[in-house]
Design an enzyme around this catalytic site. Structure first.
Site, PDB file in Angstrom:
ATOM      1  N   PRO A   8      33.944  33.045   3.963  1.00 31.35           N
ATOM      2  CG  PRO A   8      35.533  32.083   5.341  1.00 31.35           C
ATOM      3  CD  PRO A   8      35.394  33.030   4.191  1.00 31.35           C
ATOM      4  NE  ARG A  16      28.870  33.314  10.997  1.00 32.39           N
ATOM      5  CZ  ARG A  16      29.955  33.970  10.653  1.00 32.39           C
ATOM      6  NH1 ARG A  16      29.874  34.947   9.772  1.00 32.39           N
ATOM      7  NH2 ARG A  16      31.108  33.684  11.176  1.00 32.39           N
ATOM      8  CG  ASN A  73      33.351  40.200   5.915  1.00 29.04           C
ATOM      9  OD1 ASN A  73      34.267  39.579   6.463  1.00 29.04           O
ATOM     10  ND2 ASN A  73      32.225  40.517   6.545  1.00 29.04           N
ATOM     11  CD  GLU A  97      40.410  42.671   6.596  1.00 28.04           C
ATOM     12  OE1 GLU A  97      41.331  42.329   5.826  1.00 28.04           O
ATOM     13  OE2 GLU A  97      40.424  42.431   7.817  1.00 28.04           O
ATOM     14  NE  ARG A 106      32.700  38.696  17.482  1.00 24.01           N
ATOM     15  CZ  ARG A 106      32.473  37.944  16.413  1.00 24.01           C
ATOM     16  NH1 ARG A 106      32.619  38.450  15.211  1.00 24.01           N
ATOM     17  NH2 ARG A 106      32.095  36.684  16.557  1.00 24.01           N
TER      18      ARG A 106
HETATM   19  C1  DHK Z   1      32.988  37.718   9.896  1.00 25.40           C
HETATM   20  C2  DHK Z   1      33.384  36.486  10.286  1.00 25.40           C
HETATM   21  O1  DHK Z   1      32.903  35.401   9.700  1.00 25.40           O
HETATM   22  C3  DHK Z   1      34.313  36.282  11.417  1.00 25.40           C
HETATM   23  O2  DHK Z   1      35.091  35.129  11.272  1.00 25.40           O
HETATM   24  C4  DHK Z   1      35.205  37.488  11.636  1.00 25.40           C
HETATM   25  C5  DHK Z   1      33.616  38.948  10.406  1.00 25.40           C
HETATM   26  C6  DHK Z   1      34.376  38.752  11.693  1.00 25.40           C
HETATM   27  C7  DHK Z   1      32.619  40.090  10.446  1.00 25.40           C
HETATM   28  O3  DHK Z   1      32.452  40.721  11.490  1.00 25.40           O
HETATM   29  O4  DHK Z   1      32.018  40.380   9.412  1.00 25.40           O
HETATM   30  O5  DHK Z   1      35.955  37.313  12.813  1.00 25.40           O
END
Ligand code: DHK
Length: 148
Positions: A8, A16, A73, A97, A106
């Site tokens: 997502p 983003r 991911n 992953e 974070r």
């Molecule tokens: C991507 C997302 O959308 C977040 O919800 C995760 C991850 C981190 C990334 O760093 O690719 O927390």
């Protein structure tokens, strides 16, 4: 074949929160994954979905599609989805992953990944090159297992 699955909000890559996720778009990321595969002599198929069930269906279908590995991911589902973890644990195909950002640097809710424990390994915080590292690893693992 190696399957690259993005979860997502990763369709918004490039736009983003670029200070966190960078300026590379999903299309550019997917092109670089396919190119990495070409250099390594392995087909790479990329997909993205905002839906948990779709990601689970793709994981279930990975073996019958001929995937020797999955780069995943899971986006925020990493932190919330027992169903995704169970799907990874329930298939034979190895899953790596990948997180673009260093989730451990974070917010606290990102420090725990439910899915990571079912994966072969994780790459986090290295940006888009992390995908290439995961593809490289899965391709060489497949070669080792084939005795190549
Ligand atoms: C991507 C997302 O959308 C977040 O919800 C995760 C991850 C981190 C990334 O760093 O690719 O927390």
């Amino acid at each position: 074949m190696i399957l690259v699955l993005n979860g997502p909000n990763l369709n918004l890559l490039g736009r983003r929160e670029p200070e966190i996720y960078g300026t590379t778009t999903l299309a550019e990321l997917e092109t670089s994954c396919v190119e990495a595969g070409r250099e390594l002599g392995v087909d790479v198929v990329c997909r993205q979905s905002n839906h948990e069930g779709q990601l689970i269906d793709w994981l279930h279908g990975a073996a019958s599609e001929g995937a020797s590995g999955v780069v995943l991911n899971p986006g925020a589902y990493a932190h919330t989805s027992i169903a995704l973890r169970d799907a990874i644990a329930g298939i034979e195909v190895p899953v790596v992953e990948v997180h673009l950002s260093n989730v451990h640097a974070r917010e606290r809710f990102r420090h725990r990944s439910l899915s990571a424990g079912a994966c072969l390994g994780i790459v986090a915080g290295l940006g888009t090159p992390g995908y290439r590292l995961a593809i490289d690893y899965l391709a060489s693992r497949r070669e080792r297992q084939q005795g190549g």
